[in-house]
Design a protein around this motif. Sequence first.
Motif, mmCIF file in Angstrom:
data_model
loop_
_atom_site.group_PDB
_atom_site.id
_atom_site.type_symbol
_atom_site.label_atom_id
_atom_site.label_comp_id
_atom_site.label_asym_id
_atom_site.label_seq_id
_atom_site.Cartn_x
_atom_site.Cartn_y
_atom_site.Cartn_z
ATOM 1 N N UNK A 75 0.809 -1.228 0.000
ATOM 2 C CA UNK A 75 0.000 0.000 0.000
ATOM 3 C C UNK A 75 0.836 1.270 0.000
ATOM 4 N N UNK A 76 1.977 1.246 0.681
ATOM 5 C CA UNK A 76 2.846 2.424 0.699
ATOM 6 C C UNK A 76 3.449 2.674 -0.678
ATOM 7 N N UNK A 77 3.844 1.601 -1.369
ATOM 8 C CA UNK A 77 4.385 1.753 -2.730
ATOM 9 C C UNK A 77 3.307 2.326 -3.646
ATOM 10 N N UNK A 78 2.105 1.777 -3.535
ATOM 11 C CA UNK A 78 1.002 2.313 -4.330
ATOM 12 C C UNK A 78 0.734 3.768 -4.006
ATOM 13 N N UNK A 79 0.772 4.110 -2.717
ATOM 14 C CA UNK A 79 0.550 5.494 -2.310
ATOM 15 C C UNK A 79 1.625 6.426 -2.819
ATOM 16 N N UNK A 80 2.884 5.961 -2.841
ATOM 17 C CA UNK A 80 3.980 6.803 -3.336
ATOM 18 C C UNK A 80 3.812 7.096 -4.829
ATOM 19 N N UNK A 81 3.503 6.063 -5.602
ATOM 20 C CA UNK A 81 3.288 6.255 -7.041
ATOM 21 C C UNK A 81 2.116 7.202 -7.294
ATOM 22 N N UNK A 82 1.050 6.981 -6.564
ATOM 23 C CA UNK A 82 -0.148 7.815 -6.735
ATOM 24 C C UNK A 82 0.134 9.253 -6.321
ATOM 25 N N UNK A 83 0.852 9.438 -5.218
ATOM 26 C CA UNK A 83 1.154 10.788 -4.742
ATOM 27 C C UNK A 83 1.976 11.581 -5.736
ATOM 28 N N UNK A 84 2.969 10.937 -6.338
ATOM 29 C CA UNK A 84 3.818 11.628 -7.323
ATOM 30 C C UNK A 84 2.999 12.008 -8.555
ATOM 31 N N UNK A 130 -3.264 -2.288 -4.916
ATOM 32 C CA UNK A 130 -2.106 -2.614 -4.072
ATOM 33 C C UNK A 130 -2.460 -2.617 -2.588
ATOM 34 N N UNK A 131 -3.749 -2.687 -2.291
ATOM 35 C CA UNK A 131 -4.166 -3.004 -0.930
ATOM 36 C C UNK A 131 -4.746 -1.896 -0.103
ATOM 37 N N UNK A 132 -4.755 -0.657 -0.578
ATOM 38 C CA UNK A 132 -5.312 0.425 0.227
ATOM 39 C C UNK A 132 -6.830 0.294 0.357
ATOM 40 N N UNK A 274 2.738 17.198 -0.145
ATOM 41 C CA UNK A 274 1.525 16.622 -0.733
ATOM 42 C C UNK A 274 1.816 15.309 -1.460
ATOM 43 N N UNK A 275 2.975 15.222 -2.136
ATOM 44 C CA UNK A 275 3.275 14.013 -2.896
ATOM 45 C C UNK A 275 3.583 12.825 -2.003
ATOM 46 N N UNK A 276 3.948 13.110 -0.744
ATOM 47 C CA UNK A 276 4.324 12.039 0.173
ATOM 48 C C UNK A 276 3.158 11.582 1.055
ATOM 49 N N UNK A 277 2.077 12.356 1.109
ATOM 50 C CA UNK A 277 0.968 12.007 1.997
ATOM 51 C C UNK A 277 0.317 10.667 1.651
ATOM 52 N N UNK A 278 0.005 10.394 0.378
ATOM 53 C CA UNK A 278 -0.582 9.077 0.083
ATOM 54 C C UNK A 278 0.326 7.915 0.473
ATOM 55 N N UNK A 279 1.641 8.118 0.349
ATOM 56 C CA UNK A 279 2.581 7.056 0.743
ATOM 57 C C UNK A 279 2.558 6.845 2.251
ATOM 58 N N UNK A 280 2.488 7.959 3.011
ATOM 59 C CA UNK A 280 2.408 7.827 4.471
ATOM 60 C C UNK A 280 1.107 7.145 4.872
ATOM 61 N N UNK A 281 0.024 7.487 4.176
ATOM 62 C CA UNK A 281 -1.237 6.806 4.441
ATOM 63 C C UNK A 281 -1.174 5.342 4.078
ATOM 64 N N UNK A 282 -0.490 5.029 2.956
ATOM 65 C CA UNK A 282 -0.339 3.637 2.562
ATOM 66 C C UNK A 282 0.494 2.840 3.549
ATOM 67 N N UNK A 344 -5.378 11.172 3.531
ATOM 68 C CA UNK A 344 -4.018 11.434 3.063
ATOM 69 C C UNK A 344 -3.949 11.660 1.557
ATOM 70 N N UNK A 345 -5.094 11.627 0.885
ATOM 71 C CA UNK A 345 -5.120 11.975 -0.527
ATOM 72 C C UNK A 345 -4.992 10.825 -1.483
ATOM 73 N N UNK A 346 -5.429 9.635 -1.081
ATOM 74 C CA UNK A 346 -5.403 8.502 -1.988
ATOM 75 C C UNK A 346 -6.473 8.611 -3.054
#
Length: 602
Positions: A75-84, A130-132, A274-282, A344-346
Motif C-alpha cells: 500500500x505504501x508503494x502504491x501510495x507513493x506512485x499515486x502521490x507523485x 495494491x491493498x489500500x 503533498x506528494x508524500x501524503x498518500x505514501x504515508x497513508x499507505x 491522506x489523498x489517496x
Amino acid sequence: MSKAWILNLPDWMRARFTDGQRFLILCTVAGVLCGLAAVAFHLAIHGLFHWLWHTAKEFGEESAWLFPLILGLAPAIGGLLVGIILTKLAPNAVGSGIPQTKSAFYNDFGVIKLSDGVWRFVLGTLYVGLGNALGREGPTVHMCAAISSKLGQSFGLAKVRIQALVPVGMGAGIAAAFNAPLSAITFVFEELLDDFSSKALGGIVVAVVVAAAVSRIILGEDPVLSVDINEVYVTNYWMLVAIPIGLLCGVIGHGFVQSLLWTRAQLRISKVPAWLRPASGGLAMGIIGVTAWYVTGLFGDSQSGVFSIGYESLTQAFENNLVITVMLMLFVFKFIAVIICYATGGSGGLFSPTLFLGGMLGGIIGALLVQLNVSTGLFDLPEANQVVGACVLLGMGALFASIVRCPFTSLLIIFEMTRNYALILPLMAGNMISYYLASRLLRVPLYNSLLLQDGLNLRKMPAYQGAQDYRNLPVSTIMTYDAVTVRSDLSSSENLKAIEKPHHGYPVVDDEGKLVGVICHHEMEEFVAAGEDLPLSDKVCSRQIFSVTPDTSIRAAAGKLIKEDVLQVPVVSEKDEKRLIGVLTLHDIARQQNTVSEQMGR
C-alpha cells in the motif's frame, strides 16, 4: 474552446433524427463505453490485488516474514506512485471522484477532461489494487462521467447537452460497477440532480440499461457482492432489530464523516509534502492491515480482511462464518484505515468501505441477538445464519444512508444485491432512521462538505436545482458557511488582533457560539481610536439583528439586504434564531449573478 478536434455528425443522422433522438443515440454509445470502462476497472483492481496476495503467499512459503512484509509495504508503494502522479500530472484524480464530478457538472457545464478519466483508472487501480482500503465505485463514476462528457464535446454539442451527459455517464458507471441499474438511477437524482426530471430520465435509463447489460455479459448475472438468500423471511417482531441498527448507524456514520473531515483538514496544514501524503497513508494502511491479519487469523485465500475492497470478508460475515470478535476488529481496523487512506489523498471511493463497515456492524448486532436468544429463549428466531445475514444487510443499507445520504439508493442497492424483497420493511425502517439522524447531526452531506473543504462553495454552482432561475434558489446554495466571527466578551482591540484576514463585517457570538449581533470592521477601529475599547456585548446588545434562514430564496434575501441597507446578513437556523450557520453578503449574490451570466453566454 478549440474546434479543431470536434467531430461533425453525419448528414444522414441530422436529417433522419431529431436533436432528442441524436442525444439518446449518444447516450447509448456512452452506456457501451462506460460499461466497458467500468468492467475493465473492476478486473484491473481485482487482478492486481489477486496477484499481490498470491505473490506474497508464494514468498511467504519460503520465509514466513515475507508475506506480511510484502502486504505491509505494497500500500505504501502504491501510495507513493499515486502521490507523485497526483502532484505532477493528475491533481483531479484524488479522492473518490464524486465531488469532482459534481463540481464539473455545476461549475463547468459538465466539461471534464478525458485525461482525468484515464488517470482515474490508472491511479485507482494502483492505489486500491495494491491493498489500500478504498473502493472503486466513486472513481468509476468520475471516469464514466469524463467519458460521456468527452463524447458530447467531441460531437460539438451545446453546453447544456454536454452537461446533461454527465449524469448519463454517472448512472452508467454505478450500474456497471454494482450491477444494480435501479440503484444507479436513484443515485444520480439523489446525489447529483437533487430533483426529479422526466426529461433527464430518458437518457439516463438508456445508458444505465446498456452499461448494466455490458457488465452482465462480461462478468455474469451475479451482483458485485455475492450473497444468496434462498429463504423467504416472514415479517416478525425480531426484525425490530432494524431500529437499533438504524440508530447506531446514524451515530457512527456521523462520527465517520466528522472524523474524515477533521483528519483531512489537519493533514492539509501539516508539513508533510503533498506528494508524500498518500505514501504515508499507505504505510499506515499496511501496518493496520497486517495487524488485523494477525489478530483476526484470516489467512485463507478468500479473506482480504482490511486490505483493498474487502467484499470477500463481507460475504463471510453474511454467511455467519465470522465470530463477533473478528467482525468487531475488522470494523475498527477498517474504520481507521479508510479515514487515513482517504484523508491522506489517496485515489479511491467510499462506497465499498461504507458497505463493509455497515455489514460488520450489522453482523455484530445480529450475532449478539442470536446469543441473547440462545441464553434466554425470549425470541422466536429463524436459523442463526438467516438472522446474522439479515442484520448484515440491514447494517449495510443503514450506514450507506447515513454516510452517503442517499436513502432510496440505499434501499434499492441492497434489494438488487440480494434479489430478495423479503427484508424491504426493516430495511426501510433502519435506513430512514439512520438517514434522518445523520441529517440532523450534520446538515451538509459528505460530498458537499468535501467540496466546501476544498474551497468549492455551493455558491459557485449556478444550476443547483436544475435550469430554474437562480434567484429562486435558497441562500444555502451561495452562502458562506465558514463565517469569520468575533467574540462578544472581548474588546474591539482584542478581536482585531485575533482577525487574520479583515472583512467588512462580522457576526458577534458569545462563549457558547450563540449569535448576539453584527459589527463592522471599521466600527471596531473607531471604538479603539475613541478610547471606547469595551467588550462588544456592550456595543451590540441593543441593536436589532436582521437575519435570514438557509431556505430563504436569494431573491427575498437580496431584497432584505437592500431594504435594511446592509452589506451582509447572518444566516441562522429556522428553529433557533441564535444558532449561526453562516453569512450571506451582497458580494455573494453579485458573484452568483456574474457566474450565471458568463456561463450562459449572456
